[in-house]
Design a protein around this motif. Sequence first.
Motif, PDB file in Angstrom:
ATOM      1  N   VAL A   3       6.879  -7.637   7.374  1.00 39.63           N
ATOM      2  CA  VAL A   3       6.404  -6.543   6.522  1.00 39.63           C
ATOM      3  C   VAL A   3       4.890  -6.637   6.379  1.00 39.63           C
ATOM      4  CG1 VAL A   3       8.565  -6.384   5.231  1.00 39.63           C
ATOM      5  CG2 VAL A   3       6.753  -7.875   4.404  1.00 39.63           C
ATOM      6  N   PRO A   4       4.228  -5.531   6.075  1.00 35.16           N
ATOM      7  CA  PRO A   4       2.788  -5.596   5.835  1.00 35.16           C
ATOM      8  C   PRO A   4       2.483  -6.461   4.606  1.00 35.16           C
ATOM      9  CG  PRO A   4       3.527  -3.319   6.065  1.00 35.16           C
ATOM     10  CD  PRO A   4       4.745  -4.165   5.985  1.00 35.16           C
ATOM     11  N   VAL A   5       1.390  -7.199   4.686  1.00 34.25           N
ATOM     12  CA  VAL A   5       0.987  -8.095   3.605  1.00 34.25           C
ATOM     13  C   VAL A   5      -0.419  -7.722   3.153  1.00 34.25           C
ATOM     14  CG1 VAL A   5       0.427 -10.492   3.040  1.00 34.25           C
ATOM     15  CG2 VAL A   5       2.402  -9.983   4.489  1.00 34.25           C
ATOM     16  N   LEU A   6      -0.612  -7.645   1.847  1.00 32.09           N
ATOM     17  CA  LEU A   6      -1.940  -7.395   1.287  1.00 32.09           C
ATOM     18  C   LEU A   6      -2.424  -8.662   0.603  1.00 32.09           C
ATOM     19  CD1 LEU A   6      -4.290  -5.505   0.530  1.00 32.09           C
ATOM     20  CD2 LEU A   6      -3.015  -4.964  -1.561  1.00 32.09           C
ATOM     21  N   VAL A   7      -3.605  -9.114   0.981  1.00 34.23           N
ATOM     22  CA  VAL A   7      -4.252 -10.242   0.319  1.00 34.23           C
ATOM     23  C   VAL A   7      -5.422  -9.672  -0.479  1.00 34.23           C
ATOM     24  CG1 VAL A   7      -5.510 -12.398   0.641  1.00 34.23           C
ATOM     25  CG2 VAL A   7      -3.560 -11.866   2.122  1.00 34.23           C
ATOM     26  N   VAL A   8      -5.350  -9.808  -1.796  1.00 34.39           N
ATOM     27  CA  VAL A   8      -6.402  -9.335  -2.691  1.00 34.39           C
ATOM     28  C   VAL A   8      -7.221 -10.558  -3.094  1.00 34.39           C
ATOM     29  CG1 VAL A   8      -6.860  -8.250  -4.911  1.00 34.39           C
ATOM     30  CG2 VAL A   8      -4.945  -7.459  -3.526  1.00 34.39           C
ATOM     31  N   TRP A   9      -8.562 -10.449  -2.991  1.00 33.65           N
ATOM     32  CA  TRP A   9      -9.425 -11.612  -3.214  1.00 33.65           C
ATOM     33  C   TRP A   9     -10.671 -11.201  -3.987  1.00 33.65           C
ATOM     34  CZ3 TRP A   9      -7.016 -15.729  -1.077  1.00 33.65           C
ATOM     35  CH2 TRP A   9      -7.656 -16.961  -1.137  1.00 33.65           C
ATOM     36  N   GLY A  10     -11.034 -11.964  -4.979  1.00 30.88           N
ATOM     37  CA  GLY A  10     -12.260 -11.712  -5.721  1.00 30.88           C
ATOM     38  C   GLY A  10     -13.482 -12.081  -4.884  1.00 30.88           C
ATOM     39  N   ASP A  26      -5.620 -12.702   7.868  1.00 30.27           N
ATOM     40  CA  ASP A  26      -5.516 -12.674   9.333  1.00 30.27           C
ATOM     41  C   ASP A  26      -4.366 -13.521   9.865  1.00 30.27           C
ATOM     42  OD1 ASP A  26      -7.677 -10.972   9.478  1.00 30.27           O
ATOM     43  OD2 ASP A  26      -9.123 -12.558   9.992  1.00 30.27           O
ATOM     44  N   SER A  27      -3.852 -14.423   9.051  1.00 27.00           N
ATOM     45  CA  SER A  27      -2.760 -15.288   9.508  1.00 27.00           C
ATOM     46  C   SER A  27      -1.411 -14.563   9.557  1.00 27.00           C
ATOM     47  CB  SER A  27      -2.651 -16.536   8.627  1.00 27.00           C
ATOM     48  OG  SER A  27      -2.132 -16.227   7.354  1.00 27.00           O
ATOM     49  N   PHE A  28      -1.341 -13.377   8.958  1.00 23.68           N
ATOM     50  CA  PHE A  28      -0.120 -12.582   8.988  1.00 23.68           C
ATOM     51  C   PHE A  28      -0.216 -11.541  10.101  1.00 23.68           C
ATOM     52  CE2 PHE A  28      -0.492 -13.972   4.561  1.00 23.68           C
ATOM     53  CZ  PHE A  28       0.768 -14.531   4.365  1.00 23.68           C
ATOM     54  N   PRO A  29       0.900 -11.283  10.801  1.00 17.25           N
ATOM     55  CA  PRO A  29       0.862 -10.301  11.892  1.00 17.25           C
ATOM     56  C   PRO A  29       0.368  -8.918  11.450  1.00 17.25           C
ATOM     57  CG  PRO A  29       2.934 -11.506  11.956  1.00 17.25           C
ATOM     58  CD  PRO A  29       2.220 -11.911  10.687  1.00 17.25           C
ATOM     59  N   ASP A  30       0.737  -8.499  10.235  1.00 12.97           N
ATOM     60  CA  ASP A  30       0.298  -7.201   9.715  1.00 12.97           C
ATOM     61  C   ASP A  30      -0.407  -7.424   8.379  1.00 12.97           C
ATOM     62  OD1 ASP A  30      -0.123  -4.496   9.512  1.00 12.97           O
ATOM     63  OD2 ASP A  30       1.958  -3.980   9.073  1.00 12.97           O
ATOM     64  N   GLY A  31      -1.362  -8.356   8.398  1.00 10.25           N
ATOM     65  CA  GLY A  31      -2.091  -8.703   7.188  1.00 10.25           C
ATOM     66  C   GLY A  31      -3.257  -7.767   6.941  1.00 10.25           C
ATOM     67  N   HIS A  32      -3.496  -7.468   5.681  1.00 12.55           N
ATOM     68  CA  HIS A  32      -4.593  -6.602   5.259  1.00 12.55           C
ATOM     69  C   HIS A  32      -5.350  -7.317   4.146  1.00 12.55           C
ATOM     70  CE1 HIS A  32      -2.894  -3.190   7.503  1.00 12.55           C
ATOM     71  NE2 HIS A  32      -1.757  -3.819   7.235  1.00 12.55           N
ATOM     72  N   PHE A  33      -6.643  -7.107   4.098  1.00 14.16           N
ATOM     73  CA  PHE A  33      -7.494  -7.814   3.152  1.00 14.16           C
ATOM     74  C   PHE A  33      -8.220  -6.826   2.258  1.00 14.16           C
ATOM     75  CE2 PHE A  33     -11.533 -10.015   2.114  1.00 14.16           C
ATOM     76  CZ  PHE A  33     -10.995 -11.090   1.429  1.00 14.16           C
ATOM     77  N   ALA A  34      -8.208  -7.090   0.953  1.00 14.20           N
ATOM     78  CA  ALA A  34      -8.896  -6.224  -0.014  1.00 14.20           C
ATOM     79  C   ALA A  34      -9.787  -7.086  -0.911  1.00 14.20           C
ATOM     80  CB  ALA A  34      -7.884  -5.454  -0.854  1.00 14.20           C
ATOM     81  N   PRO A  35     -11.079  -7.142  -0.609  1.00 15.99           N
ATOM     82  CA  PRO A  35     -11.989  -7.862  -1.498  1.00 15.99           C
ATOM     83  C   PRO A  35     -12.254  -7.034  -2.757  1.00 15.99           C
ATOM     84  CG  PRO A  35     -13.212  -6.883   0.309  1.00 15.99           C
ATOM     85  CD  PRO A  35     -11.760  -6.593   0.561  1.00 15.99           C
TER      86      PRO A  35
END
Length: 69
Positions: A3-10, A26-35
Amino acid sequence: MTVPVLVVWGEEDGIAPLKYGRGYADSFPDGHFAPIPDAGHFPQIEQMGRTLGAIADFVSAIVKPDASA
């Protein structure tokens, strides 16, 4: 993970740097990053509105892109 994964980071996290969060996403196949601007280690507390906005954007663009508001 299928499943898609969202990583939220301060952006101002003093414990784990921003590049660590990007690498984690980036370690997840469908990883997304939200600073999250103006947030440290607890963006969900320090910038709740921005964090919820990032989650809402992720859901509408990635999880349910065909759902109409």
